[in-house]
Design an enzyme around this catalytic site. Structure first.
Site, short mmCIF file in Angstrom:
data_model
loop_
_atom_site.label_atom_id
_atom_site.label_comp_id
_atom_site.label_asym_id
_atom_site.label_seq_id
_atom_site.Cartn_x
_atom_site.Cartn_y
_atom_site.Cartn_z
N GLY A 34 -9.03 17.37 11.65
CA GLY A 34 -8.72 15.94 11.56
C GLY A 34 -7.36 15.57 12.12
O GLY A 34 -7.05 14.38 12.26
N ARG A 86 3.13 -6.34 6.40
CA ARG A 86 3.10 -7.13 5.17
C ARG A 86 3.77 -6.39 4.02
O ARG A 86 3.94 -6.94 2.94
CB ARG A 86 1.66 -7.53 4.82
CG ARG A 86 1.13 -8.58 5.81
CD ARG A 86 -0.31 -8.97 5.52
NE ARG A 86 -1.21 -7.85 5.74
CZ ARG A 86 -2.51 -7.88 5.48
NH1 ARG A 86 -3.06 -8.98 4.99
NH2 ARG A 86 -3.26 -6.83 5.71
N GLN A 87 4.12 -5.12 4.25
CA GLN A 87 4.90 -4.38 3.24
C GLN A 87 6.36 -4.42 3.68
O GLN A 87 6.99 -3.41 3.96
CB GLN A 87 4.38 -2.95 3.12
CG GLN A 87 2.97 -2.91 2.54
CD GLN A 87 2.53 -1.51 2.17
OE1 GLN A 87 3.32 -0.71 1.70
NE2 GLN A 87 1.26 -1.20 2.40
N HIS A 122 4.76 -10.30 11.28
CA HIS A 122 4.58 -11.05 10.03
C HIS A 122 5.91 -11.44 9.39
O HIS A 122 6.07 -12.56 8.90
CB HIS A 122 3.73 -10.23 9.07
CG HIS A 122 3.46 -10.93 7.79
ND1 HIS A 122 2.61 -12.01 7.72
CD2 HIS A 122 3.94 -10.74 6.54
CE1 HIS A 122 2.58 -12.44 6.48
NE2 HIS A 122 3.38 -11.70 5.75
N ASP A 161 -1.18 -21.28 4.87
CA ASP A 161 -0.10 -21.13 3.90
C ASP A 161 1.22 -21.51 4.59
O ASP A 161 1.24 -21.75 5.79
CB ASP A 161 -0.03 -19.72 3.30
CG ASP A 161 0.10 -18.65 4.38
OD1 ASP A 161 0.71 -18.92 5.42
OD2 ASP A 161 -0.42 -17.55 4.17
N LYS A 184 -1.48 -21.68 -0.55
CA LYS A 184 -2.28 -20.50 -0.88
C LYS A 184 -1.62 -19.68 -1.98
O LYS A 184 -0.41 -19.49 -1.97
CB LYS A 184 -2.44 -19.65 0.37
CG LYS A 184 -3.16 -18.33 0.16
CD LYS A 184 -3.41 -17.61 1.47
CE LYS A 184 -2.33 -16.59 1.75
NZ LYS A 184 -2.61 -15.78 2.94
#
Ligand code: R5P
Length: 286
Positions: A34, A86-87, A122, A161, A184
């Site tokens: 992997g 977004r973090q 973002h 938003d 929102k």
């Protein structure tokens, strides 16, 4: 030389075509356990551009591998969709600021002459986590141009938003349309609620504008609300079509007229290319 990561091959090809740069041939695969494998097959130039979005952890590893393979070169790094954006804050004690951690992993591989380009990030504060100059490119005018070609009637641009209001305003002024926003509240990772703020959408064509569509929860809720308020049609415009899981089904069930998005992520709805935006930023650099 343009090096396209596995998540941004088509976009890298488009940027190379516009800028007349060589597009490197690369090999990306996985080992049986992997782990990711990367090889840049074309001999490396001294001055190069890497383009790789990071919608998944594996794409981030491919990006780190590309940077390491190009170590000691002058690198312009374009991350059209920067995952983990977004973090950007520590919301609860004990949490990492993952966007900062991602930049910290990239920094030592870039070298002093490096440059970073993000697109409609973002949280613009993320730019400050890079050690080299970092720029946020704005794809809003490109999306607005596409919306203008739809010849909407009595259009109104709405942000779902407060966070996307600036983008919605830019698009609205390019279209000569009205602009408004919804209130929102996020209930969970997939659910949001919206206050039924009265917006004059009756018998009007509405475009909801946001930086990204992830689960589709935000947009589906906004579409339902605006249709209840009498909108004639509701279009969605977003820079980053993340579209996880059944997002497209949710949006179609809500009655969306069309989804317009850019190719920061390569999806079926990515009909607006950010390649000219990237090519002109690179031209300014060189
Ligand atoms: C949030 O502030 C963003 O601007 C988007 O509105 C949000 O990330 C969209 O997520 P979802 O599609 O999962 O509602």
């Amino acid at each position: 030389m343009i090096i396209g990561g596995p998540a941004s091959q088509l976009l890298a090809g488009r940027v190379a075509a516009i800028s007349g740069e060589e597009l490197a041939l690369c090999d990306y695969k996985k080992f049986p356990d992997g782990e990711s494998y990367t090889q840049v097959i074309t001999p490396l130039a001294d001055d190069l551009t890497i383009i790789q979005s990071t919608p998944s952890d594996q794409d981030l590893v491919y990006l780190l591998q590309l940077l390491d393979a190009c170590r000691d070169r002058k690198i312009a790094l374009v991350i059209p969709y920067f995952g983990y954006a977004r973090q950007d804050k520590i919301f609860k004690p004990g949490e990492p600021m993952t966007a900062r951690a991602v930049a910290a992993a990239i920094n030592p591989l870039l070298g002093k002459e490096g440059r970073v380009y993000l697109i409609n990030i973002h949280a613009p504060s993320i730019l400050s986590h890079f050690d080299v100059p970092a720029e946020n490119l704005d794809a809003t005018p490109l999306l607005a141009e596409r919306i203008a070609s739809l010849r909407l009637r009595d259009a109104v641009v709405i942000s779902p938003d407060k966070g996307a209001v600036a983008m919605a305003r830019t698009a609205a002024s390019a279209l000569g349309a009205d602009c408004d926003y919804l209130q929102k509240t996020r209930l969970s990772g997939t659910e949001v609620s919206m206050a039924p703020k009265e917006i004059d959408v009756r018998e009007r064509d509405v475009v909801i504008f946001d930086d990204m569509i992830a689960t589709g929860g935000t947009m589906a809720t906004a579409i339902s609300l605006l249709r209840q308020q009498g909108a004639r049609s509701v279009y969605l415009a977003a820079v980053h079509p993340v579209l996880t899981g059944s997002a497209v089904l949710k949006l179609c069930r809500s009655g969306v007229e069309a989804i317009l998005a850019t190719d920061t992520l390569d999806r079926a709805v990515s009909t607006v290319s950010v390649a000219p935006l990237i090519a002109s930023a690179l031209k300014r650099l060189r």
